[in-house]
Motif scaffolding. Structure first.
Motif, PDB file in Angstrom:
ATOM      1  N   LYS A 127      -7.426  20.784   0.351  1.00 55.38           N
ATOM      2  CA  LYS A 127      -8.832  20.777   0.767  1.00 55.38           C
ATOM      3  C   LYS A 127      -9.384  22.187   0.918  1.00 55.38           C
ATOM      4  O   LYS A 127     -10.500  22.466   0.492  1.00 55.38           O
ATOM      5  N   SER A 128      -8.624  23.073   1.562  1.00 57.94           N
ATOM      6  CA  SER A 128      -9.095  24.447   1.721  1.00 57.94           C
ATOM      7  C   SER A 128      -7.931  25.415   1.566  1.00 57.94           C
ATOM      8  O   SER A 128      -6.799  25.104   1.938  1.00 57.94           O
ATOM      9  N   VAL A 129      -8.231  26.581   1.014  1.00 55.26           N
ATOM     10  CA  VAL A 129      -7.234  27.621   0.793  1.00 55.26           C
ATOM     11  C   VAL A 129      -7.785  28.915   1.358  1.00 55.26           C
ATOM     12  O   VAL A 129      -8.890  29.329   1.003  1.00 55.26           O
ATOM     13  N   GLU A 130      -7.028  29.529   2.267  1.00 54.67           N
ATOM     14  CA  GLU A 130      -7.420  30.820   2.831  1.00 54.67           C
ATOM     15  C   GLU A 130      -6.343  31.833   2.477  1.00 54.67           C
ATOM     16  O   GLU A 130      -5.166  31.607   2.724  1.00 54.67           O
ATOM     17  N   VAL A 131      -6.762  32.954   1.904  1.00 53.06           N
ATOM     18  CA  VAL A 131      -5.828  34.003   1.522  1.00 53.06           C
ATOM     19  C   VAL A 131      -6.154  35.240   2.341  1.00 53.06           C
ATOM     20  O   VAL A 131      -7.282  35.729   2.316  1.00 53.06           O
ATOM     21  N   ARG A 179       0.846  -1.198   0.000  1.00 54.74           N
ATOM     22  CA  ARG A 179       0.000   0.000   0.000  1.00 54.74           C
ATOM     23  C   ARG A 179       0.875   1.238   0.000  1.00 54.74           C
ATOM     24  O   ARG A 179       1.930   1.262   0.619  1.00 54.74           O
ATOM     25  N   LYS A 180       0.398   2.256  -0.672  1.00 55.06           N
ATOM     26  CA  LYS A 180       1.100   3.526  -0.650  1.00 55.06           C
ATOM     27  C   LYS A 180       0.811   4.220   0.663  1.00 55.06           C
ATOM     28  O   LYS A 180      -0.303   4.163   1.168  1.00 55.06           O
ATOM     29  N   LYS A 181       1.834   4.869   1.185  1.00 57.17           N
ATOM     30  CA  LYS A 181       1.604   5.650   2.389  1.00 57.17           C
ATOM     31  C   LYS A 181       0.845   6.900   2.016  1.00 57.17           C
ATOM     32  O   LYS A 181       1.203   7.601   1.070  1.00 57.17           O
ATOM     33  N   ARG A 182      -0.184   7.167   2.750  1.00 61.07           N
ATOM     34  CA  ARG A 182      -0.980   8.352   2.490  1.00 61.07           C
ATOM     35  C   ARG A 182      -0.332   9.546   3.185  1.00 61.07           C
ATOM     36  O   ARG A 182       0.154   9.435   4.298  1.00 61.07           O
ATOM     37  N   LYS A 183      -0.323  10.666   2.497  1.00 61.99           N
ATOM     38  CA  LYS A 183       0.259  11.868   3.082  1.00 61.99           C
ATOM     39  C   LYS A 183      -0.596  12.307   4.258  1.00 61.99           C
ATOM     40  O   LYS A 183      -1.807  12.159   4.258  1.00 61.99           O
ATOM     41  N   ALA A 184       0.045  12.862   5.241  1.00 60.98           N
ATOM     42  CA  ALA A 184      -0.669  13.319   6.429  1.00 60.98           C
ATOM     43  C   ALA A 184      -1.376  14.636   6.129  1.00 60.98           C
ATOM     44  O   ALA A 184      -0.894  15.463   5.352  1.00 60.98           O
ATOM     45  N   MET A 185      -2.509  14.827   6.767  1.00 63.75           N
ATOM     46  CA  MET A 185      -3.240  16.091   6.640  1.00 63.75           C
ATOM     47  C   MET A 185      -2.443  17.147   7.379  1.00 63.75           C
ATOM     48  O   MET A 185      -2.081  16.977   8.530  1.00 63.75           O
ATOM     49  N   GLN A 186      -2.121  18.245   6.696  1.00 60.03           N
ATOM     50  CA  GLN A 186      -1.342  19.284   7.329  1.00 60.03           C
ATOM     51  C   GLN A 186      -1.778  20.652   6.867  1.00 60.03           C
ATOM     52  O   GLN A 186      -2.468  20.792   5.872  1.00 60.03           O
ATOM     53  N   THR A 187      -1.367  21.635   7.641  1.00 62.42           N
ATOM     54  CA  THR A 187      -1.657  23.027   7.334  1.00 62.42           C
ATOM     55  C   THR A 187      -0.348  23.719   7.021  1.00 62.42           C
ATOM     56  O   THR A 187       0.582  23.689   7.814  1.00 62.42           O
ATOM     57  N   VAL A 188      -0.284  24.333   5.852  1.00 60.51           N
ATOM     58  CA  VAL A 188       0.920  25.020   5.395  1.00 60.51           C
ATOM     59  C   VAL A 188       0.617  26.511   5.337  1.00 60.51           C
ATOM     60  O   VAL A 188      -0.349  26.927   4.695  1.00 60.51           O
ATOM     61  N   ARG A 243      -0.623  36.461   3.920  1.00 60.93           N
ATOM     62  CA  ARG A 243      -0.516  35.057   4.314  1.00 60.93           C
ATOM     63  C   ARG A 243      -1.481  34.198   3.510  1.00 60.93           C
ATOM     64  O   ARG A 243      -2.622  34.568   3.289  1.00 60.93           O
ATOM     65  N   VAL A 244      -0.981  33.023   3.091  1.00 58.18           N
ATOM     66  CA  VAL A 244      -1.797  32.018   2.422  1.00 58.18           C
ATOM     67  C   VAL A 244      -1.737  30.767   3.283  1.00 58.18           C
ATOM     68  O   VAL A 244      -0.657  30.299   3.623  1.00 58.18           O
ATOM     69  N   THR A 245      -2.912  30.234   3.646  1.00 56.02           N
ATOM     70  CA  THR A 245      -2.986  29.030   4.466  1.00 56.02           C
ATOM     71  C   THR A 245      -3.641  27.932   3.645  1.00 56.02           C
ATOM     72  O   THR A 245      -4.771  28.095   3.184  1.00 56.02           O
ATOM     73  N   VAL A 246      -2.930  26.833   3.461  1.00 58.01           N
ATOM     74  CA  VAL A 246      -3.430  25.704   2.683  1.00 58.01           C
ATOM     75  C   VAL A 246      -3.560  24.513   3.615  1.00 58.01           C
ATOM     76  O   VAL A 246      -2.611  24.156   4.307  1.00 58.01           O
ATOM     77  N   THR A 247      -4.739  23.901   3.632  1.00 53.22           N
ATOM     78  CA  THR A 247      -4.976  22.723   4.459  1.00 53.22           C
ATOM     79  C   THR A 247      -5.317  21.563   3.542  1.00 53.22           C
ATOM     80  O   THR A 247      -6.126  21.714   2.625  1.00 53.22           O
ATOM     81  N   GLY A 248      -4.693  20.417   3.792  1.00 50.60           N
ATOM     82  CA  GLY A 248      -4.989  19.245   2.976  1.00 50.60           C
ATOM     83  C   GLY A 248      -3.849  18.255   3.009  1.00 50.60           C
ATOM     84  O   GLY A 248      -2.925  18.354   3.810  1.00 50.60           O
ATOM     85  N   TYR A 249      -3.927  17.322   2.079  1.00 49.28           N
ATOM     86  CA  TYR A 249      -2.903  16.280   1.965  1.00 49.28           C
ATOM     87  C   TYR A 249      -1.864  16.749   0.943  1.00 49.28           C
ATOM     88  O   TYR A 249      -1.759  16.213  -0.156  1.00 49.28           O
ATOM     89  N   VAL A 250      -1.104  17.766   1.319  1.00 52.11           N
ATOM     90  CA  VAL A 250      -0.130  18.379   0.417  1.00 52.11           C
ATOM     91  C   VAL A 250       1.248  18.402   1.071  1.00 52.11           C
ATOM     92  O   VAL A 250       1.366  18.322   2.286  1.00 52.11           O
ATOM     93  N   GLU A 251       2.269  18.541   0.235  1.00 55.15           N
ATOM     94  CA  GLU A 251       3.625  18.690   0.737  1.00 55.15           C
ATOM     95  C   GLU A 251       3.966  20.172   0.768  1.00 55.15           C
ATOM     96  O   GLU A 251       3.695  20.890  -0.199  1.00 55.15           O
ATOM     97  N   PRO A 252       4.554  20.656   1.865  1.00 55.25           N
ATOM     98  CA  PRO A 252       4.838  22.090   1.992  1.00 55.25           C
ATOM     99  C   PRO A 252       5.718  22.655   0.878  1.00 55.25           C
ATOM    100  O   PRO A 252       5.455  23.744   0.374  1.00 55.25           O
TER     101      PRO A 252
END
Length: 146
Positions: free
Chosen positions: A52-56, A17-26, A62-71
């Motif tokens: 998942k969500s983007v706040e500008v 199985r592929k490791k799923r990326k952790a949910m994080q806030t960047v 500041r830009v805040t990105v929440t989701g399964y992304v790499e910083p």
């Protein structure tokens, strides 16, 4: 049944199985001047896979990105829009012991924030610090000979 269960542990075929990326806030600091800049940054980041969500917040830059992304991928995606970007270097004012230290205080920081700088506090495990706290009035377990 015991022998079959024992052998089934060794014979089972499983796919890795592929490791799923952790949910994080960047949080990223981006200088935005107008609505067009804000829209360009928002569209670039919201189209990323896993976001998942983007706040500008243009006022705080500041830009805040929440989701399964790499910083680093988020940072590079914002830089690809032509904007200067860096990871959010500030922490809330009340989390810092000495907010007016030269490395921590920044005039460009948004209100209520200071730079995340290393504080000049002694190491609590240092020998000198242990000896001074041994006879301290603030230490409840201190020596009371004096």
């Amino acid at each position: 049944m015991g022998a079959l269960d024992f052998l089934s542990n060794y014979i089972t075929i499983s796919t890795p199985r592929k490791k799923r990326k952790a949910m994080q806030t960047v949080k990223i600091k981006v200088k935005m001047d107008c609505d067009g800049c804000e829209r360009r940054v928002r569209n670039a980041v919201s189209n990323m896979k896993g976001a998942k969500s983007v706040e500008v917040d243009r006022k705080q830059s500041r830009v805040t990105v929440t989701g399964y992304v790499e910083p680093n991928k988020v940072l590079n995606k914002i830089k690809s829009t032509g904007k200067r970007a860096e990871f959010w270097p500030y922490v809330p004012y009340n989390l810092v012991a000495y907010p007016y230290v030269a490395q921590a205080y920044d005039k460009k920081a948004p209100s209520g924030f200071v730079k995340n700088a290393v504080q000049a506090q002694p190491d609590p495990n240092a020998i000198d610090e242990k000896l001074t706290s041994l006879f301290s009035d603030e230490n409840p377990n201190a020596c009371s000979i004096m």
